[in-house]
Design an enzyme around this catalytic site. Structure first.
Site, PDB file in Angstrom:
ATOM      1  N   PRO A  38       2.006   6.916  -7.844  1.00  0.00           N
ATOM      2  CA  PRO A  38       2.450   7.105  -6.513  1.00  0.00           C
ATOM      3  C   PRO A  38       3.168   6.100  -6.011  1.00  0.00           C
ATOM      4  CG  PRO A  38       0.025   6.818  -6.583  1.00  0.00           C
ATOM      5  CD  PRO A  38       0.392   7.266  -7.917  1.00  0.00           C
ATOM      6  N   ASN A  39       4.283   6.409  -5.314  1.00  0.00           N
ATOM      7  CA  ASN A  39       5.104   5.351  -4.662  1.00  0.00           C
ATOM      8  C   ASN A  39       6.084   4.600  -5.518  1.00  0.00           C
ATOM      9  OD1 ASN A  39       4.357   6.175  -1.889  1.00  0.00           O
ATOM     10  ND2 ASN A  39       2.295   5.207  -2.150  1.00  0.00           N
TER      11      ASN A  39
ATOM     12  N   ARG B 107      10.772  -0.250  -1.731  1.00  0.00           N
ATOM     13  CA  ARG B 107       9.500  -0.861  -1.158  1.00  0.00           C
ATOM     14  C   ARG B 107       9.738  -2.351  -1.004  1.00  0.00           C
ATOM     15  NH1 ARG B 107       4.465   1.282  -4.763  1.00  0.00           N
ATOM     16  NH2 ARG B 107       3.466   0.592  -3.165  1.00  0.00           N
TER      17      ARG B 107
ATOM     18  N   TYR C 194       7.763  -6.037  -5.151  1.00  0.00           N
ATOM     19  CA  TYR C 194       8.360  -4.951  -6.352  1.00  0.00           C
ATOM     20  C   TYR C 194       9.694  -5.129  -6.965  1.00  0.00           C
ATOM     21  CZ  TYR C 194       4.050  -2.815  -4.464  1.00  0.00           C
ATOM     22  OH  TYR C 194       2.715  -2.619  -3.945  1.00  0.00           O
TER      23      TYR C 194
ATOM     24  N   ASN D  27       1.234   2.396 -15.002  1.00  0.00           N
ATOM     25  CA  ASN D  27       1.117   1.634 -13.325  1.00  0.00           C
ATOM     26  C   ASN D  27       0.567   2.996 -12.796  1.00  0.00           C
ATOM     27  OD1 ASN D  27       0.993   0.511 -11.160  1.00  0.00           O
ATOM     28  ND2 ASN D  27       3.190  -0.214 -11.296  1.00  0.00           N
TER      29      ASN D  27
ATOM     30  N   ALA E   6      -1.476   2.842  -6.391  1.00  0.00           N
ATOM     31  CA  ALA E   6      -2.797   2.742  -5.476  1.00  0.00           C
ATOM     32  C   ALA E   6      -4.077   3.409  -6.217  1.00  0.00           C
ATOM     33  CB  ALA E   6      -2.643   3.221  -4.184  1.00  0.00           C
TER      34      ALA E   6
ATOM     35  N   HIS F  38      -6.978   1.429  -8.072  1.00  0.00           N
ATOM     36  CA  HIS F  38      -8.096   0.817  -7.292  1.00  0.00           C
ATOM     37  C   HIS F  38      -9.324   1.830  -6.809  1.00  0.00           C
ATOM     38  CE1 HIS F  38      -5.282  -2.083  -7.244  1.00  0.00           C
ATOM     39  NE2 HIS F  38      -4.482  -1.677  -6.291  1.00  0.00           N
TER      40      HIS F  38
ATOM     41  N   ASP G 244     -11.452   8.413 -15.855  1.00  0.00           N
ATOM     42  CA  ASP G 244     -12.007   9.069 -16.978  1.00  0.00           C
ATOM     43  C   ASP G 244     -11.062   9.879 -18.059  1.00  0.00           C
ATOM     44  OD1 ASP G 244     -14.415   8.690 -15.979  1.00  0.00           O
ATOM     45  OD2 ASP G 244     -14.717  10.466 -14.915  1.00  0.00           O
TER      46      ASP G 244
ATOM     47  N   GLU H  86      -2.648  -1.212 -19.060  1.00  0.00           N
ATOM     48  CA  GLU H  86      -2.407  -1.130 -17.408  1.00  0.00           C
ATOM     49  C   GLU H  86      -1.303  -2.229 -16.961  1.00  0.00           C
ATOM     50  OE1 GLU H  86      -6.284  -2.210 -15.400  1.00  0.00           O
ATOM     51  OE2 GLU H  86      -5.087  -2.330 -13.476  1.00  0.00           O
TER      52      GLU H  86
ATOM     53  N   HIS I 260       1.183  -3.811 -13.506  1.00  0.00           N
ATOM     54  CA  HIS I 260       1.412  -3.901 -12.053  1.00  0.00           C
ATOM     55  C   HIS I 260       2.691  -4.802 -11.852  1.00  0.00           C
ATOM     56  CE1 HIS I 260      -2.392  -1.766 -11.329  1.00  0.00           C
ATOM     57  NE2 HIS I 260      -2.964  -2.317 -12.118  1.00  0.00           N
TER      58      HIS I 260
ATOM     59  N   SER J  15       3.412  -6.108  -9.130  1.00  0.00           N
ATOM     60  CA  SER J  15       3.123  -7.267  -8.173  1.00  0.00           C
ATOM     61  C   SER J  15       1.693  -7.958  -8.910  1.00  0.00           C
ATOM     62  CB  SER J  15       2.800  -6.872  -6.876  1.00  0.00           C
ATOM     63  OG  SER J  15       1.475  -5.937  -6.839  1.00  0.00           O
TER      64      SER J  15
ATOM     65  N   ARG K 237      -3.176 -10.603  -3.833  1.00  0.00           N
ATOM     66  CA  ARG K 237      -2.649  -9.905  -2.721  1.00  0.00           C
ATOM     67  C   ARG K 237      -3.852  -9.437  -1.872  1.00  0.00           C
ATOM     68  NH1 ARG K 237       1.389  -5.064  -4.258  1.00  0.00           N
ATOM     69  NH2 ARG K 237       1.444  -5.073  -1.823  1.00  0.00           N
TER      70      ARG K 237
ATOM     71  N   ARG L 138      -6.776  -4.639  -3.548  1.00  0.00           N
ATOM     72  CA  ARG L 138      -5.983  -4.643  -4.592  1.00  0.00           C
ATOM     73  C   ARG L 138      -6.604  -5.437  -6.108  1.00  0.00           C
ATOM     74  NH1 ARG L 138      -1.410  -1.952  -2.653  1.00  0.00           N
ATOM     75  NH2 ARG L 138      -0.898  -2.604  -0.645  1.00  0.00           N
TER      76      ARG L 138
HETATM   77  C1  DQA Z   1       1.182  -1.760  -7.819  1.00  0.00           C
HETATM   78  C2  DQA Z   1      -0.005  -2.381  -7.226  1.00  0.00           C
HETATM   79  C3  DQA Z   1      -1.058  -1.546  -6.324  1.00  0.00           C
HETATM   80  O1  DQA Z   1      -1.831  -1.938  -5.586  1.00  0.00           O
HETATM   81  C4  DQA Z   1       0.047  -0.639  -5.261  1.00  0.00           C
HETATM   82  O2  DQA Z   1      -0.660   0.195  -4.668  1.00  0.00           O
HETATM   83  C5  DQA Z   1       1.093   0.080  -5.951  1.00  0.00           C
HETATM   84  C6  DQA Z   1       2.031  -0.710  -7.172  1.00  0.00           C
HETATM   85  C7  DQA Z   1       2.030  -2.643  -8.580  1.00  0.00           C
HETATM   86  O3  DQA Z   1       2.902  -2.188  -9.420  1.00  0.00           O
HETATM   87  O4  DQA Z   1       2.059  -3.905  -8.173  1.00  0.00           O
HETATM   88  O5  DQA Z   1       1.645   1.118  -5.709  1.00  0.00           O
HETATM   89  O6  DQA Z   1       0.319  -0.856  -8.996  1.00  0.00           O
END
Ligand code: DQA
Length: 246
Positions: A10-11, A18, A23, A74, A77, A80, A87, A98, A100, A102, A107, A111
């Site tokens: 998401p996002n 963003r 990012y 990635n 959110a 977390h 699972d 995994e 990220h 950022s 942060r 997170r």
């Molecule tokens: C993220 C870090 C997460 O905490 C955040 O919710 C994101 C992006 C990152 O790529 O830094 O949406 O995964």
């Protein structure tokens, strides 16, 4: 040829809009292009996928079984708190890196904890797009067994299977949306019954059909209208059912 999936949650579709401090300024398309180019360098096929929805991500992870050799994820959110994604990673038994953009450890406190870390091969955080590229290198060098047959050998190279896979994911999203639409229909039915107004409102349907026509490519316009007519017919049927039960 081995296949790596780049999966964003998401996002991440909003990259470019963003906070650039965390990012960067590139878009998701830029990120995916960089991964595709890296794939050429590494000699692997790259498929990219993004969704805002937890259930769609879980289903997509399931569909990696037997088709994908490694995943760069990635989860945004969901990292977390999504035990469902955790699972799914655990059960598919495919190496998942995994990543990220950022640095999640520098942060907000919430997170810094990842519920998926324990089931992922490694976590890479705070390296921006380079983190994805490093994750791909590590998958190829360390986690995808070199001599094992490619998971994707038959299926991903079958273009029909690939298209079906994409349709399965979209169908899952459509069903979620359909259900949400029907819930509004239920509420309208009850309100109309209270006010004792008619179920069928011709002007409203004409307006929906006009919007439908202008919202899709011309080649699909007639199909989309037929589809919408059927959706509205089902909505009317459901409204009648609710009114009769009241
Ligand atoms: C993220 C870090 C997460 O905490 C955040 O919710 C994101 C992006 C990152 O790529 O830094 O949406 O995964």
């Amino acid at each position: 040829m081995k296949t790596i999936m780049i999966m964003n949650g998401p996002n991440l579709s909003m990259l470019g809009k963003r906070d650039p401090k965390h990012y960067g300024s590139g878009t998701l398309q830029d990120l995916e292009n960089a991964c595709i180019n890296k794939g050429i360098e590494l000699g692997v096929k790259v498929v990219c996928f993004q969704s805002e929805s937890e259930s769609v991500l879980v289903r997509k992870l399931h569909s990696c079984m037997g088709t994908i050799d490694g995943v760069v994820l990635n989860a945004g959110a969901y990292t977390h708190y999504s035990i469902a994604i955790r699972d799914a990673i655990e059960l598919i038994n495919i190496p998942v890196m995994e990543v990220h953009l950022s640095d999640i450890h520098n942060r907000e406190e919430f997170r810094s904890h990842s519920v998926i870390e324990a089931v992922c091969a490694e976590q890479i955080s705070g390296m921006g797009v380079d983190g994805y590229l490093l994750a791909m290198e590590k998958l190829v060098d360390k986690y995808i067994p070199e001599n094992a047959p490619s998971a994707s050998a038959e299926e991903v190279e079958d273009p029909i299977a690939e298209e079906r896979d994409a349709i399965d994911v979209l169908d899952a999203e459509l069903l979620v949306l359909f259900q949400r639409r029907m819930k509004h229909v239920d509420r309208i039915a009850k309100l109309k019954a209270q006010r004792n107004t008619a179920t069928f409102v011709p002007g409203r349907e004409a307006q929906i059909l006009a919007t439908t026509e202008s919202s899709v490519e011309p080649a699909y316009a007639e199909y989309a209208k037929e589809w919408m007519k059927e959706t509205m017919r089902l909505a009317r049927e459901r409204q009648e059912e609710i009114r009769n039960d009241l």
